[in-house]
Design a protein around this motif. Structure first.
Motif, PDB file in Angstrom:
ATOM      1  N   PRO A   1      41.260   7.056  71.936  1.00 18.69           N
ATOM      2  CA  PRO A   1      39.813   7.121  72.137  1.00 18.69           C
ATOM      3  C   PRO A   1      39.241   8.331  71.399  1.00 18.69           C
ATOM      4  N   TRP A   2      37.931   8.327  71.165  1.00 24.50           N
ATOM      5  CA  TRP A   2      37.324   9.480  70.516  1.00 24.50           C
ATOM      6  C   TRP A   2      37.441  10.709  71.387  1.00 24.50           C
ATOM      7  N   LEU A   3      37.110  10.545  72.652  1.00 26.58           N
ATOM      8  CA  LEU A   3      37.206  11.646  73.605  1.00 26.58           C
ATOM      9  C   LEU A   3      38.023  11.200  74.798  1.00 26.58           C
ATOM     10  N   ARG A   4      38.805  12.094  75.324  1.00 26.54           N
ATOM     11  CA  ARG A   4      39.557  11.802  76.534  1.00 26.54           C
ATOM     12  C   ARG A   4      38.563  11.527  77.657  1.00 26.54           C
ATOM     13  N   PRO A   5      38.787  10.497  78.455  1.00 31.39           N
ATOM     14  CA  PRO A   5      37.816  10.115  79.488  1.00 31.39           C
ATOM     15  C   PRO A   5      37.518  11.219  80.506  1.00 31.39           C
ATOM     16  N   ALA A   6      38.487  12.063  80.812  1.00 33.45           N
ATOM     17  CA  ALA A   6      38.249  13.134  81.773  1.00 33.45           C
ATOM     18  C   ALA A   6      37.509  14.281  81.096  1.00 33.45           C
ATOM     19  N   ARG A   7      36.338  14.605  81.585  1.00 34.13           N
ATOM     20  CA  ARG A   7      35.500  15.711  81.079  1.00 34.13           C
ATOM     21  C   ARG A   7      35.219  15.595  79.587  1.00 34.13           C
ATOM     22  N   PRO A   8      34.579  14.537  79.140  1.00 30.76           N
ATOM     23  CA  PRO A   8      34.364  14.359  77.699  1.00 30.76           C
ATOM     24  C   PRO A   8      33.461  15.419  77.075  1.00 30.76           C
ATOM     25  N   ARG A   9      32.487  15.917  77.832  1.00 27.35           N
ATOM     26  CA  ARG A   9      31.582  16.919  77.261  1.00 27.35           C
ATOM     27  C   ARG A   9      32.318  18.223  76.956  1.00 27.35           C
ATOM     28  N   ARG A  10      33.141  18.676  77.898  1.00 30.06           N
ATOM     29  CA  ARG A  10      33.913  19.900  77.695  1.00 30.06           C
ATOM     30  C   ARG A  10      34.897  19.723  76.542  1.00 30.06           C
ATOM     31  N   ARG A  11      35.495  18.554  76.466  1.00 28.33           N
ATOM     32  CA  ARG A  11      36.455  18.251  75.400  1.00 28.33           C
ATOM     33  C   ARG A  11      35.768  18.256  74.044  1.00 28.33           C
ATOM     34  N   ALA A  12      34.571  17.687  73.964  1.00 25.85           N
ATOM     35  CA  ALA A  12      33.830  17.643  72.703  1.00 25.85           C
ATOM     36  C   ALA A  12      33.436  19.051  72.253  1.00 25.85           C
ATOM     37  N   ILE A  13      33.015  19.892  73.184  1.00 23.70           N
ATOM     38  CA  ILE A  13      32.639  21.267  72.839  1.00 23.70           C
ATOM     39  C   ILE A  13      33.861  22.039  72.347  1.00 23.70           C
ATOM     40  N   SER A  14      34.986  21.878  73.026  1.00 21.72           N
ATOM     41  CA  SER A  14      36.219  22.551  72.617  1.00 21.72           C
ATOM     42  C   SER A  14      36.655  22.106  71.227  1.00 21.72           C
ATOM     43  N   ALA A  15      36.653  20.808  70.988  1.00 24.39           N
ATOM     44  CA  ALA A  15      37.076  20.290  69.689  1.00 24.39           C
ATOM     45  C   ALA A  15      36.129  20.733  68.581  1.00 24.39           C
ATOM     46  N   ALA A  16      34.837  20.694  68.846  1.00 22.85           N
ATOM     47  CA  ALA A  16      33.863  21.116  67.838  1.00 22.85           C
ATOM     48  C   ALA A  16      34.042  22.591  67.492  1.00 22.85           C
ATOM     49  N   THR A  17      34.286  23.415  68.497  1.00 24.38           N
ATOM     50  CA  THR A  17      34.511  24.840  68.260  1.00 24.38           C
ATOM     51  C   THR A  17      35.752  25.062  67.412  1.00 24.38           C
ATOM     52  N   GLN A  18      36.836  24.368  67.729  1.00 22.50           N
ATOM     53  CA  GLN A  18      38.069  24.514  66.956  1.00 22.50           C
ATOM     54  C   GLN A  18      37.880  24.051  65.516  1.00 22.50           C
ATOM     55  N   LEU A  19      37.174  22.954  65.317  1.00 24.67           N
ATOM     56  CA  LEU A  19      36.943  22.452  63.957  1.00 24.67           C
ATOM     57  C   LEU A  19      36.038  23.382  63.155  1.00 24.67           C
ATOM     58  N   ILE A  20      35.045  23.966  63.803  1.00 25.34           N
ATOM     59  CA  ILE A  20      34.152  24.913  63.111  1.00 25.34           C
ATOM     60  C   ILE A  20      34.928  26.158  62.681  1.00 25.34           C
ATOM     61  N   ILE A  21      35.767  26.667  63.571  1.00 22.99           N
ATOM     62  CA  ILE A  21      36.576  27.842  63.226  1.00 22.99           C
ATOM     63  C   ILE A  21      37.521  27.515  62.080  1.00 22.99           C
ATOM     64  N   ALA A  22      38.181  26.364  62.151  1.00 19.02           N
ATOM     65  CA  ALA A  22      39.110  25.976  61.086  1.00 19.02           C
ATOM     66  C   ALA A  22      38.377  25.755  59.772  1.00 19.02           C
ATOM     67  N   ALA A  23      37.218  25.110  59.806  1.00 17.18           N
ATOM     68  CA  ALA A  23      36.455  24.886  58.580  1.00 17.18           C
ATOM     69  C   ALA A  23      35.991  26.202  57.968  1.00 17.18           C
ATOM     70  N   THR A  24      35.600  27.146  58.804  1.00 17.96           N
ATOM     71  CA  THR A  24      35.184  28.457  58.303  1.00 17.96           C
ATOM     72  C   THR A  24      36.354  29.167  57.628  1.00 17.96           C
ATOM     73  N   LEU A  25      37.503  29.122  58.247  1.00 16.51           N
ATOM     74  CA  LEU A  25      38.680  29.763  57.653  1.00 16.51           C
ATOM     75  C   LEU A  25      39.093  29.099  56.350  1.00 16.51           C
ATOM     76  N   VAL A  26      39.025  27.776  56.302  1.00 15.42           N
ATOM     77  CA  VAL A  26      39.348  27.072  55.053  1.00 15.42           C
ATOM     78  C   VAL A  26      38.349  27.469  53.968  1.00 15.42           C
ATOM     79  N   ALA A  27      37.079  27.542  54.312  1.00 15.73           N
ATOM     80  CA  ALA A  27      36.059  27.924  53.332  1.00 15.73           C
ATOM     81  C   ALA A  27      36.296  29.346  52.818  1.00 15.73           C
ATOM     82  N   LEU A  28      36.746  30.234  53.692  1.00 18.78           N
ATOM     83  CA  LEU A  28      37.027  31.603  53.261  1.00 18.78           C
ATOM     84  C   LEU A  28      38.261  31.691  52.367  1.00 18.78           C
ATOM     85  N   LEU A  29      39.222  30.820  52.594  1.00 17.97           N
ATOM     86  CA  LEU A  29      40.447  30.850  51.790  1.00 17.97           C
ATOM     87  C   LEU A  29      40.310  30.179  50.432  1.00 17.97           C
ATOM     88  N   VAL A  30      39.400  29.250  50.308  1.00 18.86           N
ATOM     89  CA  VAL A  30      39.274  28.505  49.060  1.00 18.86           C
ATOM     90  C   VAL A  30      38.432  29.223  48.075  1.00 18.86           C
TER      91      VAL A  30
END
Length: 110
Positions: A81-110
């Protein structure tokens, strides 16, 4: 320093491939985070290592393993599934934060 590069370049793609194969992922966002982190670790190992002292084919092995994990993720994608059924809002915020941090680091390295 070269052992860290080997662990980042080869170890993490192996771990990602194992997680996808064993279906250890909760949802599609986990899958995306694993693949983005794999790209980040490959870029990081490429930039922090003096590849005159470490065989460059190790980085290529890591790249091939991450490519295999990415290709194999197409097999796992439809069953997640896109989001785990238990606490989807918290899961989406956590995943978005992790992806933003990773994208920022990739942008800094490239």
């Amino acid at each position: 320093m070269k052992y860290y590069a080997i662990a980042l370049a080869v170890g993490y793609p192996l771990l990602a491939l194992w997680q996808i194969r064993a279906r250890k992922l909760r949802d599609r966002l986990d899958l995306l985070i694993i693949l983005v982190a794999g790209i980040l670790f490959l870029l990081l190992s490429r930039t922090i290592t003096n590849w005159q002292h470490v065989p460059s084919w190790l980085w290529l092995v890591g790249l091939a393993l991450l490519a295999a994990a990415t290709a194999y993720s197409g097999w796992a994608w439809p069953g997640l599934p896109w989001l785990r059924p238990a606490r989807p809002r918290r899961r989406a915020i956590s995943a978005a934060t992790q992806l933003i941090i990773a994208a920022t680091l990739v942008a800094l390295l490239v």
